[in-house]
Design a protein around this motif. Sequence first.
Motif, PDB file in Angstrom:
ATOM      1  N   ILE A 161       3.616   2.771 -14.806  1.00  0.00           N
ATOM      2  CA  ILE A 161       3.020   3.580 -13.745  1.00  0.00           C
ATOM      3  C   ILE A 161       2.322   4.794 -14.325  1.00  0.00           C
ATOM      4  CG2 ILE A 161       3.544   5.018 -11.748  1.00  0.00           C
ATOM      5  CD1 ILE A 161       5.836   3.135 -11.128  1.00  0.00           C
TER       6      ILE A 161
ATOM      7  N   TYR B  96       1.800   1.926  -3.576  1.00  0.00           N
ATOM      8  CA  TYR B  96       0.681   2.507  -4.323  1.00  0.00           C
ATOM      9  C   TYR B  96       0.530   4.002  -4.015  1.00  0.00           C
ATOM     10  CZ  TYR B  96      -0.810  -2.205  -5.626  1.00  0.00           C
ATOM     11  OH  TYR B  96      -0.865  -3.462  -6.145  1.00  0.00           O
TER      12      TYR B  96
ATOM     13  N   TRP C  27       0.824  -1.207   0.000  1.00  0.00           N
ATOM     14  CA  TRP C  27       0.000   0.000   0.000  1.00  0.00           C
ATOM     15  C   TRP C  27       0.855   1.253   0.000  1.00  0.00           C
ATOM     16  CZ3 TRP C  27       0.479   3.498   3.944  1.00  0.00           C
ATOM     17  CH2 TRP C  27       1.033   3.050   5.146  1.00  0.00           C
TER      18      TRP C  27
END
Length: 269
Positions: free
Chosen positions: A269, A21, A18
């Motif tokens: 990305i 991210y 996480w």
Amino acid sequence: MKTALEPASDRQARPRPWTLYLMVGGTVLLWGASFPLTKAALAEAGPTAVAFLRWTVSALVLLAWLGLPGRRGKSESVADVVALIRVRWRTLWWVSLTGITLFYFLENIALRYTTATNASILTNLTPVFMVLIAAGLLRERLALPEWVAMLAAFAGSALVSQGAGHLTLGGTGLIGDALMIVASFLGAVYSIGGKGLSERYPATVVITAVSALGALLLLPLALFEGLNLALSMRTWAFIIVLGVGSGAIANLWWLSLLARTSASRAALI
């Protein structure tokens, strides 16, 4: 005692998914915001001056962070930056030249001719160049679905902008668009070189060295352009946000991400 010149994997724990991210989202957000902010700053300052000042801010902020006493168990320091420059100065110079000096020199000049929207879309060519360079030099390969996803993302961003009536290719704007394409290629070269460095050394140390050297290489160009520090508070605010956010933080996160994945995967990305 471990130093910044030891392999990065030996010094830091692998972040949770996480966290990665959040870094991805933050990097995209900060880089996206840099185009309108730079465009606004160019109303008062020259393109090279904006590039030099923002990266000087980045370098100073990063050096101050590394020099901050009592940083909870972090071993990186300003001395590590100096040591890295001594050991890898050849690589650092060309990474700084391509990714900081030339990229932002060309990008800021491009923004004089084209729109911030055009520039932000054309910079999405950087991942395409990254994949091509990684395939040629690093022998990395993307699967067909990953190629489709990357190209679809680029086409999608262009179509969204076109639907809003902002994407225009033609006239004098072609000069800026061409410069942005060249800058995007240089950004890919920087990313490949930065990946190699950040895989071996702490991303904080790498981006500090790159920021400082990139700003140093921009200084002669800024002086030749006619560097003027008597800017309004509004313009200084833009430059500080660019230096701290889009420069120091976003590039630190980007190098950290590059160190943990292949260049081809990072390009998605």
